[in-house]
Design a protein around this motif. Sequence first.
Motif, PDB file in Angstrom:
ATOM      1  N   SER A  78      31.161  58.007  35.549  1.00 22.53           N
ATOM      2  CA  SER A  78      31.979  57.374  34.516  1.00 22.53           C
ATOM      3  C   SER A  78      31.120  56.352  33.768  1.00 22.53           C
ATOM      4  O   SER A  78      29.919  56.243  33.999  1.00 22.53           O
ATOM      5  CB  SER A  78      33.198  56.706  35.159  1.00 22.53           C
ATOM      6  N   PHE A  79      31.771  55.625  32.857  1.00 19.33           N
ATOM      7  CA  PHE A  79      31.080  54.627  32.043  1.00 19.33           C
ATOM      8  C   PHE A  79      31.820  53.294  32.138  1.00 19.33           C
ATOM      9  O   PHE A  79      33.002  53.235  32.473  1.00 19.33           O
ATOM     10  CB  PHE A  79      31.057  55.038  30.562  1.00 19.33           C
ATOM     11  N   ILE A  80      31.102  52.232  31.762  1.00 23.27           N
ATOM     12  CA  ILE A  80      31.722  50.919  31.620  1.00 23.27           C
ATOM     13  C   ILE A  80      31.348  50.402  30.233  1.00 23.27           C
ATOM     14  O   ILE A  80      30.219  50.622  29.770  1.00 23.27           O
ATOM     15  CB  ILE A  80      31.237  49.969  32.752  1.00 23.27           C
ATOM     16  N   ILE A  81      32.308  49.777  29.540  1.00 22.29           N
ATOM     17  CA  ILE A  81      32.010  49.247  28.205  1.00 22.29           C
ATOM     18  C   ILE A  81      31.104  48.026  28.344  1.00 22.29           C
ATOM     19  O   ILE A  81      31.410  47.084  29.074  1.00 22.29           O
ATOM     20  CB  ILE A  81      33.302  48.883  27.450  1.00 22.29           C
ATOM     21  N   LYS A  82      29.973  48.098  27.626  1.00 21.65           N
ATOM     22  CA  LYS A  82      28.984  47.018  27.707  1.00 21.65           C
ATOM     23  C   LYS A  82      29.249  45.978  26.623  1.00 21.65           C
ATOM     24  O   LYS A  82      29.204  44.783  26.858  1.00 21.65           O
ATOM     25  CB  LYS A  82      27.586  47.630  27.567  1.00 21.65           C
ATOM     26  N   ARG A  83      29.502  46.445  25.414  1.00 22.39           N
ATOM     27  CA  ARG A  83      29.874  45.499  24.344  1.00 22.39           C
ATOM     28  C   ARG A  83      30.625  46.241  23.246  1.00 22.39           C
ATOM     29  O   ARG A  83      30.528  47.471  23.121  1.00 22.39           O
ATOM     30  CB  ARG A  83      28.655  44.774  23.772  1.00 22.39           C
ATOM     31  N   ILE A  84      31.364  45.456  22.455  1.00 24.13           N
ATOM     32  CA  ILE A  84      32.145  46.017  21.348  1.00 24.13           C
ATOM     33  C   ILE A  84      31.758  45.252  20.083  1.00 24.13           C
ATOM     34  O   ILE A  84      31.825  44.021  20.054  1.00 24.13           O
ATOM     35  CB  ILE A  84      33.658  45.871  21.620  1.00 24.13           C
ATOM     36  N   LEU A  85      31.356  45.968  19.050  1.00 29.65           N
ATOM     37  CA  LEU A  85      30.959  45.329  17.793  1.00 29.65           C
ATOM     38  C   LEU A  85      32.194  45.152  16.910  1.00 29.65           C
ATOM     39  O   LEU A  85      33.211  45.838  17.101  1.00 29.65           O
ATOM     40  CB  LEU A  85      29.900  46.179  17.082  1.00 29.65           C
ATOM     41  N   PRO A  86      32.146  44.210  15.939  1.00 29.78           N
ATOM     42  CA  PRO A  86      33.326  43.937  15.094  1.00 29.78           C
ATOM     43  C   PRO A  86      33.879  45.192  14.414  1.00 29.78           C
ATOM     44  O   PRO A  86      35.088  45.319  14.228  1.00 29.78           O
ATOM     45  CB  PRO A  86      32.797  42.923  14.073  1.00 29.78           C
ATOM     46  N   ASP A  87      32.981  46.159  14.054  1.00 32.41           N
ATOM     47  CA  ASP A  87      33.482  47.361  13.363  1.00 32.41           C
ATOM     48  C   ASP A  87      34.115  48.367  14.333  1.00 32.41           C
ATOM     49  O   ASP A  87      34.537  49.448  13.929  1.00 32.41           O
ATOM     50  CB  ASP A  87      32.345  48.020  12.578  1.00 32.41           C
ATOM     51  N   GLY A  88      34.146  48.012  15.613  1.00 30.96           N
ATOM     52  CA  GLY A  88      34.779  48.911  16.584  1.00 30.96           C
ATOM     53  C   GLY A  88      33.808  49.790  17.337  1.00 30.96           C
ATOM     54  O   GLY A  88      34.209  50.551  18.225  1.00 30.96           O
ATOM     55  N   THR A  89      32.508  49.686  17.016  1.00 30.96           N
ATOM     56  CA  THR A  89      31.514  50.448  17.770  1.00 30.96           C
ATOM     57  C   THR A  89      31.506  49.981  19.226  1.00 30.96           C
ATOM     58  O   THR A  89      31.422  48.794  19.499  1.00 30.96           O
ATOM     59  CB  THR A  89      30.107  50.241  17.167  1.00 30.96           C
ATOM     60  N   ILE A  90      31.648  50.949  20.131  1.00 27.07           N
ATOM     61  CA  ILE A  90      31.663  50.636  21.571  1.00 27.07           C
ATOM     62  C   ILE A  90      30.374  51.145  22.188  1.00 27.07           C
ATOM     63  O   ILE A  90      30.059  52.339  22.089  1.00 27.07           O
ATOM     64  CB  ILE A  90      32.874  51.304  22.262  1.00 27.07           C
ATOM     65  N   LYS A  91      29.622  50.241  22.813  1.00 24.51           N
ATOM     66  CA  LYS A  91      28.397  50.621  23.515  1.00 24.51           C
ATOM     67  C   LYS A  91      28.657  50.613  25.021  1.00 24.51           C
ATOM     68  O   LYS A  91      29.487  49.847  25.523  1.00 24.51           O
ATOM     69  CB  LYS A  91      27.252  49.666  23.157  1.00 24.51           C
ATOM     70  N   LEU A  92      27.932  51.465  25.733  1.00 19.56           N
ATOM     71  CA  LEU A  92      28.261  51.760  27.126  1.00 19.56           C
ATOM     72  C   LEU A  92      27.101  51.523  28.078  1.00 19.56           C
ATOM     73  O   LEU A  92      25.940  51.559  27.674  1.00 19.56           O
ATOM     74  CB  LEU A  92      28.629  53.251  27.245  1.00 19.56           C
ATOM     75  N   ALA A  93      27.442  51.327  29.312  1.00 19.74           N
ATOM     76  CA  ALA A  93      26.500  51.487  30.423  1.00 19.74           C
ATOM     77  C   ALA A  93      27.087  52.558  31.330  1.00 19.74           C
ATOM     78  O   ALA A  93      28.302  52.784  31.332  1.00 19.74           O
ATOM     79  CB  ALA A  93      26.322  50.176  31.182  1.00 19.74           C
ATOM     80  N   THR A  94      26.224  53.224  32.103  1.00 21.28           N
ATOM     81  CA  THR A  94      26.723  54.273  32.991  1.00 21.28           C
ATOM     82  C   THR A  94      27.161  53.681  34.330  1.00 21.28           C
ATOM     83  O   THR A  94      26.654  52.652  34.773  1.00 21.28           O
ATOM     84  CB  THR A  94      25.650  55.342  33.259  1.00 21.28           C
ATOM     85  N   LEU A  95      28.131  54.346  34.952  1.00 24.01           N
ATOM     86  CA  LEU A  95      28.512  54.043  36.339  1.00 24.01           C
ATOM     87  C   LEU A  95      28.157  55.284  37.147  1.00 24.01           C
ATOM     88  O   LEU A  95      28.928  56.237  37.230  1.00 24.01           O
ATOM     89  CB  LEU A  95      30.010  53.738  36.432  1.00 24.01           C
ATOM     90  N   GLY A  96      26.968  55.267  37.702  1.00 23.13           N
ATOM     91  CA  GLY A  96      26.479  56.444  38.407  1.00 23.13           C
ATOM     92  C   GLY A  96      25.192  56.923  37.771  1.00 23.13           C
ATOM     93  O   GLY A  96      24.889  56.586  36.630  1.00 23.13           O
TER      94      GLY A  96
END
Length: 363
Positions: A78-96
């Motif tokens: 799965s993934f975990i949300i690392k950060r969210i930018l004002p325009d709604g872009t969601i960046k991720l880190a992996t879980l696993g």
Amino acid sequence: MNGTTRALLQKLVTARGPCGQEEEVLAVCVDWFVSHGLEAWHDEAGNLISRIAPASGSAQSNDDSDSIKVFIHADEISFIIKRILPDGTIKLATLGSFGPAFLGQLPVEILGDAGIVPGVLSLGSWHTGEETADVWHAKHGNYDINQYEIITGMDGEALVERGVLPGARVVIAGQHRTLWDMGRLVAGFALDNRAPITATLGAVEMLLEGPAPRSPVYIVCTREEELGSGTAGFAAETLPGSLSLAVDVSPVSPDEYGNEVDPYPTVGLRDDYAVYNKDVADRLVAHALALEMLPGIGIFENYSSDASAAKRLGRTAKAALVGIPMENTHGYEIIHTDAIENTALLLASFLRSPSGPADTLQE
Ligand SMILES: [Zn+2]
């Protein structure tokens, strides 16, 4: 695979189980234990535990020091949300441990505080050139989680209002969690570790029907295994018994491991974290042969299990591994339709007579 087994597998695959938030999967397991007349409880680490009593009247019947602990991990890639930018872009880190190329671009569900938010795990458009750097690098063989984002159609403020914040878990969407049948094979996401859970519960059912196990058996449904070592170590140390046996997947690689998507389980001998105790592995192989199964031999790279992690951390005296052969591990996973039931048979046989196949207690 009979209808009951397949239905349980589908139910477990449908349940979401990102690392640290495995409640849906554990709820399926609780229902199963309770409907089979077994108690189930959580320890302080969040492991779900149930105890199978040995045959009454046997010498070992209530001596918990001889217990065997069977570990099945409830989490999934799965993934975990690392950060969210004002325009709604969601960046991720992996879980696993996996690469996003093993999953591709596909629908996902964000477990927001206010409910599920749909999104798409996205890399970008194929019809682009060097200025679209993430796609360009991917086309030239470099796939990395930081090239991906989740598109939800919402800006940052709307996401926060929906309870989507850094730390929220992201899983493959429900519509992609339907098992895919192909003759003697069945495929799906999260078969790691839902197929081994299904096999273990199948073994428990056999033990309840009898003959009972030689010694008490603790079934431990663990969390966060995909991170390398999760909550299993805590249970390995706090529950009685010297042997921790993980039921997990056995990666298929004809070139490296000489195996294929076999109907028979694999017995672990060594992985990145530990050697599995040879005397136990030898007895597992003997049980398999007595059942007329040719077991695979597990000497794995880039692999660990709840049992080898517990052994590495010094939380268990002995470790064993029984694996279900699986192609495409940590991607769209494939197993043989008979592998779950054969694994259940081997487990039940071993737990009835851990000292060797000739020694099973009769009713
Ligand atoms: Zn895994």
